[in-house]
Design an enzyme around this catalytic site. Sequence first.
Site, PDB file in Angstrom:
ATOM      1  N   GLU A   1     -14.517   2.310  64.899  1.00 41.38           N
ATOM      2  CA  GLU A   1     -14.442   2.359  63.431  1.00 41.38           C
ATOM      3  C   GLU A   1     -13.102   2.986  63.059  1.00 41.38           C
ATOM      4  OE1 GLU A   1     -16.204   5.103  59.864  1.00 41.38           O
ATOM      5  OE2 GLU A   1     -17.605   4.574  61.464  1.00 41.38           O
TER       6      GLU A   1
ATOM      7  N   LYS B   1     -25.720   4.304  57.039  1.00 35.27           N
ATOM      8  CA  LYS B   1     -25.081   5.445  57.693  1.00 35.27           C
ATOM      9  C   LYS B   1     -25.623   6.735  57.077  1.00 35.27           C
ATOM     10  CE  LYS B   1     -20.483   7.618  57.662  1.00 35.27           C
ATOM     11  NZ  LYS B   1     -19.060   7.380  57.342  1.00 35.27           N
TER      12      LYS B   1
END
Length: 214
Positions: free
Chosen positions: A43, A133
């Site tokens: 990421e 998330k």
Amino acid sequence: MDKEKIITKICDSGIVAVVRAKDADQAIRIADACIEGGVPAIELTFTVPGAHHVIEELSKRYTPDQIILGAGTVMDSETARIAILSGAQYIVSPYFNLETVKLCNRYRTACMPGAMTIKEVVEAMEAGADIVKLFPGEAGGPGMIKAIRGPIPYAKIMPTGGVDVNNVADWIKAGAVAVGAGSSLTAGAKTGDYAAITAMGREFVKRIKEARGQ
């Protein structure tokens, strides 16, 4: 690659490396070290200067079988579109932004917005988030995932923040489909010790597999 395959690969891996760096070169070296350590899901956060260029470089350097490349700290749909055009296969946000989720769904790109409460988790899921998330993870701990998955057992939750090798098993056992690891994984970059990142990546992978009974 279809977004369903991206999500499956992330869940199979069990860990996403959250890459923050002072410049593009450091970001690429961190990503290289993570991949060498068995952590293919990267990421690349948009706090990195020229983040979209780094994503372009990584997408050229590695094949889709070698890297699961995403963009993080995406605050709005405009940034999400830039990331996707640069080669990002999934978008991660610190909070739930409806327009960002809508854009990702429009372009069939996996999306992981941030949430902290059950209400936010449900709103993100209703909007079409693929994984939610849990952020900041340390605010609720693994018990928060158990609390969410009690009434919503089908929720796909990935905690980020406060995840390290000593508690990663607790997160996995609590029901996390994967974890996001930042400084606890990449700290070696501060001193130029990229081998330490590779070693830490291997340890994360080992403990995730053990927690899953693999």
